[in-house]
Scaffold this motif. Sequence first.
Motif, PDB file in Angstrom:
ATOM      1  N   ALA A 114      25.744  36.976  40.906  1.00  0.00           N
ATOM      2  CA  ALA A 114      26.765  38.193  40.256  1.00  0.00           C
ATOM      3  C   ALA A 114      28.069  38.376  41.057  1.00  0.00           C
ATOM      4  N   GLU A 115      27.996  37.832  42.770  1.00  0.00           N
ATOM      5  CA  GLU A 115      28.860  37.641  43.999  1.00  0.00           C
ATOM      6  C   GLU A 115      29.669  36.215  42.773  1.00  0.00           C
ATOM      7  N   ARG A 116      28.939  34.600  42.405  1.00  0.00           N
ATOM      8  CA  ARG A 116      30.128  34.274  42.370  1.00  0.00           C
ATOM      9  C   ARG A 116      30.586  34.735  40.968  1.00  0.00           C
ATOM     10  N   ALA A 117      30.018  35.242  40.230  1.00  0.00           N
ATOM     11  CA  ALA A 117      30.913  35.169  38.629  1.00  0.00           C
ATOM     12  C   ALA A 117      32.067  36.765  38.718  1.00  0.00           C
ATOM     13  N   THR A 118      31.795  37.333  40.344  1.00  0.00           N
ATOM     14  CA  THR A 118      32.689  37.992  40.372  1.00  0.00           C
ATOM     15  C   THR A 118      34.122  37.637  40.780  1.00  0.00           C
ATOM     16  N   ILE A 119      33.942  37.217  41.904  1.00  0.00           N
ATOM     17  CA  ILE A 119      34.627  35.585  42.682  1.00  0.00           C
ATOM     18  C   ILE A 119      35.394  34.937  41.442  1.00  0.00           C
ATOM     19  N   GLU A 120      34.573  34.697  40.394  1.00  0.00           N
ATOM     20  CA  GLU A 120      35.497  33.084  39.481  1.00  0.00           C
ATOM     21  C   GLU A 120      36.309  34.374  38.845  1.00  0.00           C
ATOM     22  N   LEU A 121      35.607  35.543  38.491  1.00  0.00           N
ATOM     23  CA  LEU A 121      36.486  36.916  37.370  1.00  0.00           C
ATOM     24  C   LEU A 121      38.036  37.351  38.228  1.00  0.00           C
ATOM     25  N   PHE A 122      38.070  37.226  38.958  1.00  0.00           N
ATOM     26  CA  PHE A 122      39.185  37.738  40.288  1.00  0.00           C
ATOM     27  C   PHE A 122      40.284  36.652  40.286  1.00  0.00           C
TER      28      PHE A 122
ATOM     29  N   GLY B 181      49.761  50.388  47.512  1.00  0.00           N
ATOM     30  CA  GLY B 181      50.617  49.079  47.554  1.00  0.00           C
ATOM     31  C   GLY B 181      49.740  47.783  48.454  1.00  0.00           C
ATOM     32  N   LEU B 182      48.529  48.220  48.598  1.00  0.00           N
ATOM     33  CA  LEU B 182      47.925  46.981  48.601  1.00  0.00           C
ATOM     34  C   LEU B 182      47.674  46.108  47.395  1.00  0.00           C
ATOM     35  N   ASP B 183      48.122  45.310  47.404  1.00  0.00           N
ATOM     36  CA  ASP B 183      48.306  44.189  45.870  1.00  0.00           C
ATOM     37  C   ASP B 183      46.956  43.385  46.201  1.00  0.00           C
ATOM     38  N   GLN B 184      46.776  43.188  44.739  1.00  0.00           N
ATOM     39  CA  GLN B 184      45.963  42.163  44.269  1.00  0.00           C
ATOM     40  C   GLN B 184      44.594  42.812  44.653  1.00  0.00           C
ATOM     41  N   SER B 185      44.156  43.903  44.744  1.00  0.00           N
ATOM     42  CA  SER B 185      42.630  44.980  44.877  1.00  0.00           C
ATOM     43  C   SER B 185      42.143  44.853  43.877  1.00  0.00           C
ATOM     44  N   LEU B 186      41.232  44.318  44.144  1.00  0.00           N
ATOM     45  CA  LEU B 186      39.631  44.546  43.385  1.00  0.00           C
ATOM     46  C   LEU B 186      38.306  45.683  43.590  1.00  0.00           C
ATOM     47  N   THR B 187      38.849  46.488  42.731  1.00  0.00           N
ATOM     48  CA  THR B 187      37.422  47.524  42.715  1.00  0.00           C
ATOM     49  C   THR B 187      36.567  47.030  41.455  1.00  0.00           C
ATOM     50  N   THR B 188      35.382  47.836  41.791  1.00  0.00           N
ATOM     51  CA  THR B 188      33.854  47.256  40.886  1.00  0.00           C
ATOM     52  C   THR B 188      33.249  48.891  40.591  1.00  0.00           C
TER      53      THR B 188
ATOM     54  N   SER C  83      32.943  41.993  31.915  1.00  0.00           N
ATOM     55  CA  SER C  83      32.786  40.931  32.955  1.00  0.00           C
ATOM     56  C   SER C  83      32.940  39.929  32.727  1.00  0.00           C
ATOM     57  N   ALA C  84      33.608  39.730  31.400  1.00  0.00           N
ATOM     58  CA  ALA C  84      34.242  38.609  31.303  1.00  0.00           C
ATOM     59  C   ALA C  84      35.573  38.352  31.765  1.00  0.00           C
ATOM     60  N   GLY C  85      35.870  39.436  32.119  1.00  0.00           N
ATOM     61  CA  GLY C  85      37.066  38.843  32.653  1.00  0.00           C
ATOM     62  C   GLY C  85      38.151  39.572  31.267  1.00  0.00           C
ATOM     63  N   ARG C  86      38.353  39.934  30.487  1.00  0.00           N
ATOM     64  CA  ARG C  86      38.284  40.665  29.257  1.00  0.00           C
ATOM     65  C   ARG C  86      39.414  41.883  29.232  1.00  0.00           C
ATOM     66  N   LEU C  87      40.287  41.851  28.789  1.00  0.00           N
ATOM     67  CA  LEU C  87      41.276  43.417  29.377  1.00  0.00           C
ATOM     68  C   LEU C  87      40.093  44.244  28.052  1.00  0.00           C
ATOM     69  N   ILE C  88      39.612  45.225  28.809  1.00  0.00           N
ATOM     70  CA  ILE C  88      39.082  46.749  28.032  1.00  0.00           C
ATOM     71  C   ILE C  88      39.989  47.535  28.010  1.00  0.00           C
ATOM     72  N   GLY C  89      41.509  47.893  29.030  1.00  0.00           N
ATOM     73  CA  GLY C  89      41.527  49.016  28.790  1.00  0.00           C
ATOM     74  C   GLY C  89      43.129  49.617  30.274  1.00  0.00           C
ATOM     75  N   VAL C  90      43.976  50.043  29.640  1.00  0.00           N
ATOM     76  CA  VAL C  90      45.150  49.902  31.277  1.00  0.00           C
ATOM     77  C   VAL C  90      44.860  51.697  31.982  1.00  0.00           C
ATOM     78  N   THR C  91      44.737  51.310  32.849  1.00  0.00           N
ATOM     79  CA  THR C  91      44.215  52.356  34.275  1.00  0.00           C
ATOM     80  C   THR C  91      45.182  53.030  33.553  1.00  0.00           C
ATOM     81  N   THR C  92      45.018  54.408  33.976  1.00  0.00           N
ATOM     82  CA  THR C  92      45.593  55.329  33.328  1.00  0.00           C
ATOM     83  C   THR C  92      46.231  56.826  34.723  1.00  0.00           C
ATOM     84  N   ALA C  93      45.284  57.099  35.265  1.00  0.00           N
ATOM     85  CA  ALA C  93      44.921  58.463  35.636  1.00  0.00           C
ATOM     86  C   ALA C  93      43.921  58.759  36.625  1.00  0.00           C
ATOM     87  N   ILE C  94      43.139  59.394  37.754  1.00  0.00           N
ATOM     88  CA  ILE C  94      42.178  60.633  38.421  1.00  0.00           C
ATOM     89  C   ILE C  94      42.117  61.695  38.029  1.00  0.00           C
ATOM     90  N   ILE C  95      41.157  61.686  38.227  1.00  0.00           N
ATOM     91  CA  ILE C  95      40.973  63.053  38.557  1.00  0.00           C
ATOM     92  C   ILE C  95      40.281  63.327  39.847  1.00  0.00           C
TER      93      ILE C  95
END
Length: 371
Positions: free
Chosen positions: A55-63, A178-185, A225-237
């Motif tokens: 799972a770690e290798r897959a996440t690293i490769e995706l990023f 402003g913290l660029d290139q941040s990955l969250t899961t 998990s395949a690294g495909r776009l599924i949405g564009v982040t837009t808002a939070i509550i």
Amino acid sequence: MALWSSLVRQKFSRTAFVVLLVLLAVVIGRPYVNSPLFSATSPRPIAARSDLAQAERATIELFERVSPAVVQVVGAANVSSPQYAESEGGGQSGTGFVWDGAGHVVTNNHVVSGTREVAIRLATGEVVAASIVGTAPNYDLAVVKLQSTRNLPTPIAVGSSADLKVGQAAFAIGNPFGLDQSLTTGVISALKRRLPTNGGREIGNVIQTDAAVNPGNSGGPLLDSAGRLIGVTTAIISPSGSNAGIGFAVPVDTVNRVVPELIKNGRVPTPGIGIVAANEAVATRLGIEGVVVVRAVPGSPAAQAGLRGIEEIGELGDVIVTANGQPARRLSDLTDQLEAVGVGREIELSVKRKDGLTTVRVKIQDIGRSG
């Protein structure tokens, strides 16, 4: 015999006392002994480890594969423009991602709204000027174009939001605070949410995720998990304005329909039939499940099809109950079907009137085009 016993006891007591003194000395002196004997005064040897988990290798490769296409979008706001939660240093900051080989970048409308200049910081650190190609406030989407396309990263692969499942993994890449290139899961927490926009409409089929999303993530990609776009982040509550585990993303099927229109025309048609609908609270108070027509705009397709509302007849008029064969319990259900059918085509509506249920066909027009 008594004398012998006394001597033995005395000898044992002296021995015990000596042992106790030795133990006490060891306890007291241990720190002083350990420090010179066991201090690591040179670099410690590196311990070998086993391979990373799959799972770690897959996440690293995706990023590593996707992150080069994720950029920071910075806009210089007009003096009269409101400042957003993501503003820094007199400008607005968010995230975007490379859409195609021509240098088009997708982001949120609210990231670039009211800006006079836009700059893109690539993952390499290079800053490139960009111009706004088109905006779609009804979907909180915008497209900007890089003025230079040298060393352009590979665009993100596009997936589908039609077959998403609650519980599947979700990955967000962006520039929180402003913290660029941040990955969250995280995971997809819910589907088919509805999200109001500044355009006065609702985005349908919105994706909810618990992947950490904060100010600055807006406009960034949500990935499977395949690294495909599924949405564009837009808002939070969030009561605090920071991540509370409830983030939203515009579904990629909407993005994949809207963005090409913005690139071609700079705008997206707003499908409508020319009615003014009553507030949902009115229908609820009346115990009506459907879209209550207040009036049909004169000369509109709705008026030409014979739809009449409260203003025309002075009492409850037409109530739209289905559109394109689907229930129309509220206005957003109707607008969803108008978008599905498309501008220039006809949509079939089931309308409840005093004399019963009737079916009408109404042409869909672009109500967003002026003139």
